[in-house]
Scaffold this motif. Structure first.
Motif, PDB file in Angstrom:
ATOM      1  N   ASN A  79      -8.697   6.179 -17.002  1.00 24.17           N
ATOM      2  CA  ASN A  79      -8.636   7.559 -16.548  1.00 24.17           C
ATOM      3  C   ASN A  79      -8.248   7.630 -15.069  1.00 24.17           C
ATOM      4  N   TYR A  80      -7.635   6.563 -14.543  1.00 25.78           N
ATOM      5  CA  TYR A  80      -7.134   6.584 -13.170  1.00 25.78           C
ATOM      6  C   TYR A  80      -5.828   7.372 -13.126  1.00 25.78           C
ATOM      7  N   SER A  81      -5.683   8.193 -12.106  1.00 22.15           N
ATOM      8  CA  SER A  81      -4.447   8.966 -11.968  1.00 22.15           C
ATOM      9  C   SER A  81      -3.324   8.055 -11.484  1.00 22.15           C
ATOM     10  N   GLU A  82      -2.099   8.504 -11.651  1.00 25.33           N
ATOM     11  CA  GLU A  82      -0.952   7.734 -11.148  1.00 25.33           C
ATOM     12  C   GLU A  82      -1.051   7.560  -9.639  1.00 25.33           C
ATOM     13  N   LYS A  83      -1.527   8.576  -8.929  1.00 34.53           N
ATOM     14  CA  LYS A  83      -1.689   8.479  -7.476  1.00 34.53           C
ATOM     15  C   LYS A  83      -2.715   7.395  -7.118  1.00 34.53           C
ATOM     16  N   GLU A  84      -3.843   7.345  -7.833  1.00 34.67           N
ATOM     17  CA  GLU A  84      -4.855   6.314  -7.574  1.00 34.67           C
ATOM     18  C   GLU A  84      -4.281   4.915  -7.816  1.00 34.67           C
ATOM     19  N   LYS A  85      -3.504   4.780  -8.882  1.00 31.86           N
ATOM     20  CA  LYS A  85      -2.888   3.485  -9.181  1.00 31.86           C
ATOM     21  C   LYS A  85      -1.884   3.114  -8.095  1.00 31.86           C
ATOM     22  N   ASP A  86      -1.039   4.066  -7.706  1.00 32.32           N
ATOM     23  CA  ASP A  86      -0.046   3.810  -6.654  1.00 32.32           C
ATOM     24  C   ASP A  86      -0.719   3.465  -5.334  1.00 32.32           C
ATOM     25  N   ASP A  87      -1.794   4.177  -4.988  1.00 30.74           N
ATOM     26  CA  ASP A  87      -2.516   3.903  -3.741  1.00 30.74           C
ATOM     27  C   ASP A  87      -3.121   2.499  -3.758  1.00 30.74           C
ATOM     28  N   ALA A  88      -3.671   2.097  -4.899  1.00 33.48           N
ATOM     29  CA  ALA A  88      -4.254   0.756  -5.009  1.00 33.48           C
ATOM     30  C   ALA A  88      -3.174  -0.311  -4.843  1.00 33.48           C
ATOM     31  N   TRP A  89      -2.009  -0.111  -5.466  1.00 33.06           N
ATOM     32  CA  TRP A  89      -0.923  -1.085  -5.331  1.00 33.06           C
ATOM     33  C   TRP A  89      -0.410  -1.149  -3.899  1.00 33.06           C
ATOM     34  N   GLU A  90      -0.330  -0.012  -3.225  1.00 33.61           N
ATOM     35  CA  GLU A  90       0.114  -0.015  -1.830  1.00 33.61           C
ATOM     36  C   GLU A  90      -0.890  -0.754  -0.946  1.00 33.61           C
ATOM     37  N   ALA A  91      -2.192  -0.535  -1.159  1.00 30.48           N
ATOM     38  CA  ALA A  91      -3.216  -1.252  -0.390  1.00 30.48           C
ATOM     39  C   ALA A  91      -3.112  -2.757  -0.628  1.00 30.48           C
ATOM     40  N   LEU A  92      -2.832  -3.151  -1.860  1.00 30.46           N
ATOM     41  CA  LEU A  92      -2.668  -4.570  -2.179  1.00 30.46           C
ATOM     42  C   LEU A  92      -1.436  -5.145  -1.490  1.00 30.46           C
ATOM     43  N   ARG A  93      -0.328  -4.398  -1.489  1.00 34.27           N
ATOM     44  CA  ARG A  93       0.876  -4.856  -0.792  1.00 34.27           C
ATOM     45  C   ARG A  93       0.605  -5.068   0.694  1.00 34.27           C
ATOM     46  N   VAL A  94      -0.123  -4.147   1.310  1.00 34.12           N
ATOM     47  CA  VAL A  94      -0.460  -4.261   2.734  1.00 34.12           C
ATOM     48  C   VAL A  94      -1.274  -5.535   2.982  1.00 34.12           C
ATOM     49  N   GLU A  95      -2.269  -5.783   2.143  1.00 32.27           N
ATOM     50  CA  GLU A  95      -3.092  -6.989   2.314  1.00 32.27           C
ATOM     51  C   GLU A  95      -2.275  -8.258   2.107  1.00 32.27           C
ATOM     52  N   CYS A  96      -1.379  -8.264   1.133  1.00 31.55           N
ATOM     53  CA  CYS A  96      -0.531  -9.441   0.905  1.00 31.55           C
ATOM     54  C   CYS A  96       0.378  -9.689   2.101  1.00 31.55           C
ATOM     55  N   ARG A  97       0.909  -8.625   2.701  1.00 30.00           N
ATOM     56  CA  ARG A  97       1.738  -8.780   3.898  1.00 30.00           C
ATOM     57  C   ARG A  97       0.932  -9.392   5.023  1.00 30.00           C
ATOM     58  N   LYS A  98      -0.310  -8.938   5.215  1.00 26.81           N
ATOM     59  CA  LYS A  98      -1.161  -9.498   6.268  1.00 26.81           C
ATOM     60  C   LYS A  98      -1.364 -10.990   6.056  1.00 26.81           C
ATOM     61  N   THR A  99      -1.680 -11.373   4.826  1.00 25.71           N
ATOM     62  CA  THR A  99      -1.895 -12.780   4.509  1.00 25.71           C
ATOM     63  C   THR A  99      -0.624 -13.576   4.721  1.00 25.71           C
ATOM     64  N   SER A 100       0.502 -13.044   4.251  1.00 25.41           N
ATOM     65  CA  SER A 100       1.780 -13.727   4.417  1.00 25.41           C
ATOM     66  C   SER A 100       2.117 -13.899   5.885  1.00 25.41           C
ATOM     67  N   ASN A 101       1.952 -12.845   6.664  1.00 24.95           N
ATOM     68  CA  ASN A 101       2.298 -12.908   8.078  1.00 24.95           C
ATOM     69  C   ASN A 101       1.417 -13.883   8.836  1.00 24.95           C
ATOM     70  N   SER A 102       0.114 -13.926   8.558  1.00 22.86           N
ATOM     71  CA  SER A 102      -0.753 -14.849   9.294  1.00 22.86           C
ATOM     72  C   SER A 102      -0.463 -16.287   8.888  1.00 22.86           C
ATOM     73  N   ARG A 103      -0.161 -16.540   7.620  1.00 28.34           N
ATOM     74  CA  ARG A 103       0.198 -17.897   7.192  1.00 28.34           C
ATOM     75  C   ARG A 103       1.523 -18.321   7.811  1.00 28.34           C
ATOM     76  N   ALA A 104       2.476 -17.405   7.855  1.00 28.02           N
ATOM     77  CA  ALA A 104       3.789 -17.727   8.414  1.00 28.02           C
ATOM     78  C   ALA A 104       3.682 -18.027   9.909  1.00 28.02           C
ATOM     79  N   ARG A 105       2.841 -17.275  10.626  1.00 30.35           N
ATOM     80  CA  ARG A 105       2.685 -17.537  12.059  1.00 30.35           C
ATOM     81  C   ARG A 105       2.119 -18.927  12.292  1.00 30.35           C
ATOM     82  N   ARG A 106       1.182 -19.356  11.436  1.00 32.94           N
ATOM     83  CA  ARG A 106       0.614 -20.698  11.592  1.00 32.94           C
ATOM     84  C   ARG A 106       1.641 -21.764  11.228  1.00 32.94           C
ATOM     85  N   ALA A 107       2.420 -21.516  10.174  1.00 31.77           N
ATOM     86  CA  ALA A 107       3.365 -22.523   9.687  1.00 31.77           C
ATOM     87  C   ALA A 107       4.687 -22.510  10.436  1.00 31.77           C
ATOM     88  N   HIS A 108       5.127 -21.340  10.917  1.00 29.12           N
ATOM     89  CA  HIS A 108       6.430 -21.196  11.558  1.00 29.12           C
ATOM     90  C   HIS A 108       6.288 -20.441  12.872  1.00 29.12           C
TER      91      HIS A 108
END
Length: 150
Positions: A79-108
């Motif tokens: 019973n999640y709305s499309e907006k709730e689903k989209d918001d959750a996916w956007e929050a996940l994308r933001v967190e993945c970018r943070k993880t990617s960026n911090s790993r990349a800074r350490r590695a490169h």
């Protein structure tokens, strides 16, 4: 198999996670050879809201056969709305970018080219935690599945 007490996936260190994944895939292959199921559920729950009743990380391998009494483990709809689903996916994308960026800074670390700092080589080599090649702005593969997907 590690005997270290780990309450849930959020407290699991990378080395133990790798060992656990290896053991899980080896055991899944053994289940396939031993009882030849039609399918297999791999279940790992975290927190009481997810039905975790033993607060020690563990994984269930559940062999499945067509028509078995377990039935479907996913509800047909949410019973999640499309907006709730989209918001959750956007929050996940933001967190993945943070993880990617911090790993990349350490590695490169940033490279000096002609007296200026270049980020283009670092940005092109970023990878998300799912090991997809990243593009500017985040992971290229992290997209919300279409309705009805699991």
């Amino acid at each position: 198999m590690p005997r270290l007490h780990v309450p849930d996936i959020w407290t699991l260190d990378r080395s133990t996670a790798e060992q656990l994944a290896d053991a899980t895939t080896r055991l899944a292959a053994a289940v396939k050879r031993a009882v030849n199921p039609d399918g297999l559920n791999v279940i790992q729950s975290n927190g009481s809201a997810a039905s975790q009743t033993v607060f020690h990380l563990h994984i269930y391998l559940v062999p499945r056969w067509e028509g078995d009494p377990i039935g479907h483990i996913w509800p047909p709809e949410s019973n999640y709305s499309e907006k709730e689903k989209d918001d959750a996916w956007e929050a996940l994308r933001v967190e993945c970018r943070k993880t990617s960026n911090s790993r990349a800074r350490r590695a490169h670390p940033l490279k000096k080219i002609g007296g200026s700092t270049s980020t283009s080589s670092r940005q092109s080599s970023l990878a998300c935690p799912l090991r997809h090649q990243a593009r500017r702005g985040g992971c290229c593969q992290l997209r919300r599945p279409p309705m009805g997907s699991r």
